[in-house]
Design a protein around this motif. Sequence first.
Motif, short mmCIF file in Angstrom:
data_model
loop_
_atom_site.label_atom_id
_atom_site.label_comp_id
_atom_site.label_asym_id
_atom_site.label_seq_id
_atom_site.Cartn_x
_atom_site.Cartn_y
_atom_site.Cartn_z
N PHE A 8 88.21 0.74 40.56
CA PHE A 8 88.87 1.80 39.78
C PHE A 8 90.38 1.56 39.85
N HIS A 9 91.13 2.40 39.14
CA HIS A 9 92.59 2.25 39.06
C HIS A 9 93.28 3.51 39.60
N PRO A 10 94.48 3.37 40.15
CA PRO A 10 95.21 4.56 40.62
C PRO A 10 95.39 5.62 39.52
N ILE A 43 90.42 -1.61 44.17
CA ILE A 43 91.34 -0.82 43.34
C ILE A 43 92.26 -1.80 42.62
N ASP A 44 92.37 -1.69 41.31
CA ASP A 44 93.30 -2.53 40.55
C ASP A 44 94.62 -1.78 40.44
N VAL A 45 95.62 -2.26 41.18
CA VAL A 45 96.88 -1.52 41.30
C VAL A 45 97.80 -1.86 40.13
N GLU A 46 97.77 -0.96 39.15
CA GLU A 46 98.63 -1.05 37.97
C GLU A 46 98.84 0.39 37.51
N ASP A 47 99.85 0.62 36.64
CA ASP A 47 100.09 2.00 36.22
C ASP A 47 99.52 2.24 34.82
N ALA A 68 91.31 -11.31 37.56
CA ALA A 68 92.00 -11.47 36.27
C ALA A 68 92.11 -10.11 35.56
N PRO A 69 93.27 -9.84 34.94
CA PRO A 69 93.40 -8.62 34.14
C PRO A 69 92.30 -8.54 33.08
N ASN A 70 91.70 -7.38 32.93
CA ASN A 70 90.64 -7.17 31.93
C ASN A 70 89.49 -8.18 32.04
N PHE A 71 89.22 -8.63 33.25
CA PHE A 71 88.09 -9.57 33.46
C PHE A 71 88.11 -10.69 32.42
N SER A 79 95.39 -10.13 44.76
CA SER A 79 96.26 -10.33 43.59
C SER A 79 95.57 -9.97 42.28
N HIS A 80 96.33 -9.32 41.41
CA HIS A 80 95.86 -9.01 40.05
C HIS A 80 96.76 -9.75 39.05
N GLY A 81 97.41 -10.83 39.55
CA GLY A 81 98.38 -11.56 38.73
C GLY A 81 99.73 -10.87 38.77
N GLY A 130 102.05 -10.18 35.83
CA GLY A 130 102.44 -9.30 34.72
C GLY A 130 101.30 -8.77 33.87
N HIS A 131 100.06 -8.77 34.39
CA HIS A 131 98.90 -8.23 33.68
C HIS A 131 98.66 -8.88 32.32
N GLU A 132 98.88 -10.18 32.24
CA GLU A 132 98.55 -10.88 30.99
C GLU A 132 97.12 -11.38 31.06
ZN LIG Z 1 94.20 -4.51 35.33
#
Ligand SMILES: [Zn+2]
Length: 286
Positions: free
Chosen positions: A231-233, A17-21, A130-133, A90-92, A94-96
């Motif tokens: 997937f994402h929340p 799960i990629d935890v971001e809003d 990494a955000p957005n692969f 970790s997904h980083g 700040g999602h950059e």
């Molecule tokens: Zn993401």
Amino acid sequence: MKPVDFPPTAIVNTMTIDVEDYFQVGAFADRIPRDAWDTYPCRVERNIDRILDMLASTGATATFFTLGWIAERYPAAIRRISDAGHEVASHGFGHERASEQERGAFLADIRLAKAVLEDIAGSEVVGYRAPNFSVGPGNAWAFDCMVEAGYRYSSSLYPIRHDHYGVPDAPRFAHEARPGLLEVPVATVRLFGNNLPAGGGGYFRLLPYALSRWSIRRINQVDRMPAMFYFHPWEIDSEQPRVDGVSAKSRFRHYVNLERMESRLRKLLADFHWSRVDRVFLRGLQ
Ligand SMILES: [Zn+2]
């Protein structure tokens, strides 16, 4: 011709799960600047709790690739993830996108996220996505940074052709990206000489569930490999506020079939065996 229906196998797949809003997704980045994030109503905490309920009801465990930005604001939710037996990764911070960062900024971002998450979860964080692969041949130095920051695996490649991400000729299964760093790509199914997405994203919501089940069974049965799903929340939250001014394509991809997602995920969780990435891939190395 009717496709062969593959029987289930005992292979344990990885659920992530990629935890971001909803206001942090890459496709909305040009509409919502980072410094405006705090002005949006956050819905991630309640969605994490719904996911924890779903996982508990099927006995599955999962890996939560979490933004440092989210963890700092919702530490109790991160502790609930960890207390329920799931892996905090970790997904980083700040999602950059890694592909838009300088090497030094990328390293600082993934180090900060690791430190914040370890402090909150109280356990070592060894996985990074990494955000957005956004790791590919143009910035393979990102793997060196991950090793430098102390990560032991990455899940930053999606070996498909896509307009926002993807390295179509990257290896489809787990491989050593650097000595001591395993890359575990998102699942694809190899058909007609192409890699087709089989591990989540808008495709899972758009296409019939039976196709996803067939694809993952094929990976387990023919490739004899575990499949990595993500997937994402926000994908289980059809009540989320709508973001205005985004392109028709982004709007469609983000909102299609949100209301069907939870029931589909429940089927997916029941139809396969699922566990955390570290347990499936690092077990022999620990
Ligand atoms: Zn993401």
